[in-house]
Design a protein around this motif. Structure first.
Motif, PDB file in Angstrom:
ATOM      1  N   THR A   1      38.931  45.468  36.071  1.00  0.00           N
ATOM      2  CA  THR A   1      38.799  46.628  35.199  1.00  0.00           C
ATOM      3  C   THR A   1      37.332  47.007  35.044  1.00  0.00           C
ATOM      4  O   THR A   1      36.968  48.197  35.099  1.00  0.00           O
ATOM      5  CB  THR A   1      39.422  46.357  33.828  1.00  0.00           C
ATOM      6  OG1 THR A   1      40.817  46.046  33.983  1.00  0.00           O
ATOM      7  CG2 THR A   1      39.297  47.576  32.923  1.00  0.00           C
ATOM      8  N   LEU A   2      36.473  46.005  34.859  1.00  0.00           N
ATOM      9  CA  LEU A   2      35.036  46.277  34.760  1.00  0.00           C
ATOM     10  C   LEU A   2      34.498  46.885  36.055  1.00  0.00           C
ATOM     11  O   LEU A   2      33.669  47.801  36.028  1.00  0.00           O
ATOM     12  CB  LEU A   2      34.286  44.989  34.425  1.00  0.00           C
ATOM     13  CG  LEU A   2      34.458  44.445  33.004  1.00  0.00           C
ATOM     14  CD1 LEU A   2      33.755  43.103  32.858  1.00  0.00           C
ATOM     15  CD2 LEU A   2      33.926  45.437  31.976  1.00  0.00           C
ATOM     16  N   ALA A   3      34.970  46.366  37.201  1.00  0.00           N
ATOM     17  CA  ALA A   3      34.519  46.912  38.479  1.00  0.00           C
ATOM     18  C   ALA A   3      34.980  48.353  38.652  1.00  0.00           C
ATOM     19  O   ALA A   3      34.274  49.176  39.250  1.00  0.00           O
ATOM     20  CB  ALA A   3      35.053  46.053  39.625  1.00  0.00           C
ATOM     21  N   LEU A   4      36.158  48.670  38.112  1.00  0.00           N
ATOM     22  CA  LEU A   4      36.656  50.049  38.200  1.00  0.00           C
ATOM     23  C   LEU A   4      35.837  50.977  37.307  1.00  0.00           C
ATOM     24  O   LEU A   4      35.538  52.113  37.680  1.00  0.00           O
ATOM     25  CB  LEU A   4      38.129  50.076  37.791  1.00  0.00           C
ATOM     26  CG  LEU A   4      38.871  51.416  37.911  1.00  0.00           C
ATOM     27  CD1 LEU A   4      38.890  51.892  39.357  1.00  0.00           C
ATOM     28  CD2 LEU A   4      40.296  51.283  37.381  1.00  0.00           C
ATOM     29  N   LEU A   5      35.456  50.477  36.134  1.00  0.00           N
ATOM     30  CA  LEU A   5      34.661  51.282  35.211  1.00  0.00           C
ATOM     31  C   LEU A   5      33.238  51.483  35.718  1.00  0.00           C
ATOM     32  O   LEU A   5      32.669  52.569  35.591  1.00  0.00           O
ATOM     33  CB  LEU A   5      34.634  50.610  33.834  1.00  0.00           C
ATOM     34  CG  LEU A   5      35.939  50.644  33.027  1.00  0.00           C
ATOM     35  CD1 LEU A   5      35.824  49.741  31.805  1.00  0.00           C
ATOM     36  CD2 LEU A   5      36.272  52.070  32.609  1.00  0.00           C
TER      37      LEU A   5
ATOM     38  N   GLU B   1      29.740  44.373  40.876  1.00  0.00           N
ATOM     39  CA  GLU B   1      28.923  43.625  41.831  1.00  0.00           C
ATOM     40  C   GLU B   1      28.168  42.488  41.153  1.00  0.00           C
ATOM     41  O   GLU B   1      27.829  41.492  41.807  1.00  0.00           O
ATOM     42  CB  GLU B   1      27.942  44.563  42.521  1.00  0.00           C
ATOM     43  CG  GLU B   1      28.611  45.575  43.447  1.00  0.00           C
ATOM     44  CD  GLU B   1      27.627  46.560  44.044  1.00  0.00           C
ATOM     45  OE1 GLU B   1      26.422  46.417  43.729  1.00  0.00           O
ATOM     46  OE2 GLU B   1      28.044  47.436  44.807  1.00  0.00           O
ATOM     47  N   ALA B   2      27.914  42.626  39.857  1.00  0.00           N
ATOM     48  CA  ALA B   2      27.177  41.586  39.134  1.00  0.00           C
ATOM     49  C   ALA B   2      28.079  40.421  38.719  1.00  0.00           C
ATOM     50  O   ALA B   2      27.569  39.361  38.334  1.00  0.00           O
ATOM     51  CB  ALA B   2      26.516  42.187  37.891  1.00  0.00           C
ATOM     52  N   ILE B   3      29.388  40.593  38.788  1.00  0.00           N
ATOM     53  CA  ILE B   3      30.307  39.520  38.409  1.00  0.00           C
ATOM     54  C   ILE B   3      30.260  38.432  39.479  1.00  0.00           C
ATOM     55  O   ILE B   3      30.435  38.718  40.663  1.00  0.00           O
ATOM     56  CB  ILE B   3      31.736  40.055  38.251  1.00  0.00           C
ATOM     57  CG1 ILE B   3      31.798  41.069  37.100  1.00  0.00           C
ATOM     58  CG2 ILE B   3      32.719  38.911  37.993  1.00  0.00           C
ATOM     59  CD1 ILE B   3      33.142  41.744  36.945  1.00  0.00           C
ATOM     60  N   PRO B   4      30.033  37.174  39.106  1.00  0.00           N
ATOM     61  CA  PRO B   4      29.928  36.101  40.099  1.00  0.00           C
ATOM     62  C   PRO B   4      31.219  35.967  40.912  1.00  0.00           C
ATOM     63  O   PRO B   4      32.328  35.978  40.362  1.00  0.00           O
ATOM     64  CB  PRO B   4      29.680  34.847  39.249  1.00  0.00           C
ATOM     65  CG  PRO B   4      29.167  35.353  37.942  1.00  0.00           C
ATOM     66  CD  PRO B   4      29.818  36.683  37.726  1.00  0.00           C
ATOM     67  N   GLY B   5      31.051  35.841  42.222  1.00  0.00           N
ATOM     68  CA  GLY B   5      32.211  35.687  43.087  1.00  0.00           C
ATOM     69  C   GLY B   5      32.966  34.396  42.840  1.00  0.00           C
ATOM     70  O   GLY B   5      34.157  34.291  43.161  1.00  0.00           O
ATOM     71  N   GLN B   6      32.286  33.397  42.230  1.00  0.00           N
ATOM     72  CA  GLN B   6      32.934  32.117  41.965  1.00  0.00           C
ATOM     73  C   GLN B   6      34.111  32.261  40.989  1.00  0.00           C
ATOM     74  O   GLN B   6      34.997  31.403  40.948  1.00  0.00           O
ATOM     75  CB  GLN B   6      31.926  31.107  41.396  1.00  0.00           C
ATOM     76  CG  GLN B   6      30.872  30.639  42.389  1.00  0.00           C
ATOM     77  CD  GLN B   6      29.720  31.617  42.543  1.00  0.00           C
ATOM     78  OE1 GLN B   6      29.761  32.720  41.987  1.00  0.00           O
ATOM     79  NE2 GLN B   6      28.688  31.224  43.277  1.00  0.00           N
ATOM     80  N   LEU B   7      34.120  33.347  40.206  1.00  0.00           N
ATOM     81  CA  LEU B   7      35.226  33.549  39.265  1.00  0.00           C
ATOM     82  C   LEU B   7      36.557  33.727  39.980  1.00  0.00           C
ATOM     83  O   LEU B   7      37.619  33.494  39.387  1.00  0.00           O
ATOM     84  CB  LEU B   7      34.944  34.777  38.382  1.00  0.00           C
ATOM     85  CG  LEU B   7      34.033  34.581  37.172  1.00  0.00           C
ATOM     86  CD1 LEU B   7      33.836  35.894  36.437  1.00  0.00           C
ATOM     87  CD2 LEU B   7      34.611  33.530  36.229  1.00  0.00           C
ATOM     88  N   ASP B   8      36.517  34.123  41.251  1.00  0.00           N
ATOM     89  CA  ASP B   8      37.761  34.298  41.998  1.00  0.00           C
ATOM     90  C   ASP B   8      38.498  32.984  42.182  1.00  0.00           C
ATOM     91  O   ASP B   8      39.699  32.980  42.495  1.00  0.00           O
ATOM     92  CB  ASP B   8      37.465  34.914  43.371  1.00  0.00           C
ATOM     93  CG  ASP B   8      37.065  36.383  43.265  1.00  0.00           C
ATOM     94  OD1 ASP B   8      37.440  37.025  42.261  1.00  0.00           O
ATOM     95  OD2 ASP B   8      36.370  36.873  44.169  1.00  0.00           O
ATOM     96  N   PHE B   9      37.804  31.861  42.004  1.00  0.00           N
ATOM     97  CA  PHE B   9      38.468  30.570  42.130  1.00  0.00           C
ATOM     98  C   PHE B   9      39.392  30.289  40.946  1.00  0.00           C
ATOM     99  O   PHE B   9      40.307  29.470  41.057  1.00  0.00           O
ATOM    100  CB  PHE B   9      37.426  29.437  42.247  1.00  0.00           C
ATOM    101  CG  PHE B   9      36.752  29.391  43.586  1.00  0.00           C
ATOM    102  CD1 PHE B   9      37.421  28.906  44.699  1.00  0.00           C
ATOM    103  CD2 PHE B   9      35.457  29.857  43.740  1.00  0.00           C
ATOM    104  CE1 PHE B   9      36.805  28.877  45.948  1.00  0.00           C
ATOM    105  CE2 PHE B   9      34.828  29.827  44.977  1.00  0.00           C
ATOM    106  CZ  PHE B   9      35.503  29.334  46.085  1.00  0.00           C
TER     107      PHE B   9
END
Length: 234
Positions: free
Chosen positions: A188-192, A198-206
């Motif tokens: 949702t943040l990426a859509l907004l 892009e600033a959200i850490p990719g590690q959260l996908d785990f």
């Protein structure tokens, strides 16, 4: 439905859920990660043109993932509907909406192949073909993120149903809910704001991978036996 049939249903749901995860990871983390070079349409076109069979395998894997998720949605609805039919139906609707978004999104995955095959096309210079390929892949990525919002809500509701039903350990349901919350908030943040995304850490996908993986493996290994004391939900 007796307890043996319910346990088989739960194990099938776990098996198809693992199939969903595996097919999705192959398409996204293997095929698209290997062939698509962000911001470089020329190199991406060259990769897809050199390995069209691999790119098509990614699209086929996407379709297999959606088929598995349809089965998962149906089986989990049947398993958790007695705990709360309205909540289970709502969860299933969010899942089906996410599946529909991804099914339509598969057209954007195939578009680069149509653009590259026989390029340059009459009236379309190669520079424009590269731009169209880049735009189609960018839109594919954006729509993929939108589908994860629906799947995030589905995981939140399903995790809550699992906890309420007492068929699975609370920690397993909580992990599934945590993964759903990460999908929902991050996408949702990426859509907004793409900059925030892009600033959200990719590690959260785990976190979603851990939550959905634990949920699927528990169902496959142990099923979802009925609780010792029956529950009556409003």
């Amino acid at each position: 439905m007796d307890g043996k049939a319910e346990r088989l249903q739960a194990r099938l749901a776990g098996l198809f859920y693992l199939g969903t995860i595996g097919c999705g990871m192959f398409a996204e983390a293997v095929v698209r990660a290997a062939l698509i070079v962000p911001g470089n349409g020329r190199e991406t076109m060259r990769n897809i043109a050199d390995y069209p069979w691999l790119y098509r395998a990614g699209g086929t894997s996407d379709v297999a993932m959606l088929c598995c998720y349809l089965v998962v949605t149906a089986l989990l609805y049947g398993l958790f509907a007695p705990t709360g039919r309205v909540l289970a139906r709502t969860a299933a609707l969010f899942s089906l909406t996410g599946i529909a978004v991804l099914a339509g999104n598969s057209l954007l995955h195939l578009l680069p192949l149509a653009l590259i095959d026989g390029a340059p096309h009459p009236g379309i210079p190669m520079a424009e073909v590269q731009s169209l390929v880049r735009i189609s892949l960018s839109l594919h990525n954006d729509l993929y993120g939108i589908s994860l919002i629906f799947f995030g809500i589905y995981c939140l509701l399903t995790g809550w149903l699992a906890i309420r039903s007492r068929r699975l350990p609370v920690v397993v349901g909580a992990l599934l809910m945590a993964g759903g919350a990460v999908h929902l908030v991050a996408r949702t943040l990426a859509l907004l704001s793409p900059a925030i995304g892009e600033a959200i850490p990719g590690q959260l996908d785990f976190v979603p991978l851990l939550g959905e993986g634990a949920f699927a493996i528990w169902l496959l290994l142990f099923g979802a036996p009925r609780p010792a004391a029956p529950e009556i939900s409003p």
